[in-house]
Motif scaffolding. Structure first.
Motif, PDB file in Angstrom:
ATOM      1  N   UNK A 294       8.857   1.066   5.531  1.00  0.00           N
ATOM      2  CA  UNK A 294       9.313   2.259   6.246  1.00  0.00           C
ATOM      3  C   UNK A 294       8.228   3.330   6.266  1.00  0.00           C
ATOM      4  N   UNK A 295       7.289   3.289   5.326  1.00  0.00           N
ATOM      5  CA  UNK A 295       6.242   4.307   5.232  1.00  0.00           C
ATOM      6  C   UNK A 295       5.077   3.931   6.142  1.00  0.00           C
ATOM      7  N   UNK A 296       4.378   4.970   6.634  1.00  0.00           N
ATOM      8  CA  UNK A 296       3.190   4.781   7.450  1.00  0.00           C
ATOM      9  C   UNK A 296       1.990   4.616   6.523  1.00  0.00           C
ATOM     10  N   UNK A 297       1.120   3.710   6.872  1.00  0.00           N
ATOM     11  CA  UNK A 297      -0.085   3.474   6.084  1.00  0.00           C
ATOM     12  C   UNK A 297      -1.190   4.375   6.636  1.00  0.00           C
ATOM     13  N   UNK A 298      -1.674   5.361   5.851  1.00  0.00           N
ATOM     14  CA  UNK A 298      -2.692   6.281   6.378  1.00  0.00           C
ATOM     15  C   UNK A 298      -4.010   5.570   6.689  1.00  0.00           C
TER      16      UNK A 298
END
Length: 165
Positions: A130-134
């Motif tokens: 669910x998190x964006x990978x920077x």
């Protein structure tokens, strides 16, 4: 006509007595070390054939059960040592072996459905984060900038005018 199918080879049973074994003088020769020289015999008994084990080392099995002598039925699975065979009689299997009567099943409706505690996911694929990978986002932006710079360079070269001599 009755047949014995041994390892994909079909033998039509036309004789009154048919010997089976590893010795080359058998009517049905099976060249396998698990088969005895004189392993078994098939003897015509009216319209049927009787299979008799001749004291073989590794035995003869019909439909998974060891046997000394048995009358064969169409569809019977036979095993001479480690070699599989199938007997096909004159009549189709459905005529000689009727289907068993259907048994009544006493089924009950489940009252609960609980997921096991150790159940994770049956899919072979990873679940999506669910998190964006920077790092991935930065790489995507850098690739977009490089592509735009390439396109700008191509446009600049195409619009250049050569100096007049």
């Amino acid at each position: 006509m009755p047949k014995l199918i041994v390892s994909g080879v079909t033998y039509e049973l036309v004789e009154q007595l048919i010997t089976i074994g590893r010795a080359p003088d058998n009517a049905i020769h099976i060249d396998d070390p698990s088969v005895s020289g004189r392993h078994a015999e098939l003897r015509a008994a009216g319209k049927a054939y009787r299979l008799r084990d001749l004291g073989s080392t590794n035995g003869t099995r019909v439909n998974g059960s060891a046997t000394g002598e048995i009358t064969l039925h169409s569809g019977d699975r036979i095993r001479f040592g480690a070699v599989d065979a199938r007997f096909e009689g004159d009549m189709p299997m459905s005529a000689t072996q009727p289907l068993p009567a259907a048994a009544k099943v006493d089924a009950k409706v489940a009252t609960t459905s609980i997921r096991p505690a150790d159940f994770a996911n049956a899919s072979p694929f990873r679940t999506r984060s669910k998190q964006r990978d920077p790092g991935r986002t930065a790489l995507f932006i850098a690739a977009a900038i490089a592509l735009l710079a390439l396109l700008a360079g191509i446009v600049a070269v195409l619009t250049m005018h050569a100096p007049a001599p």
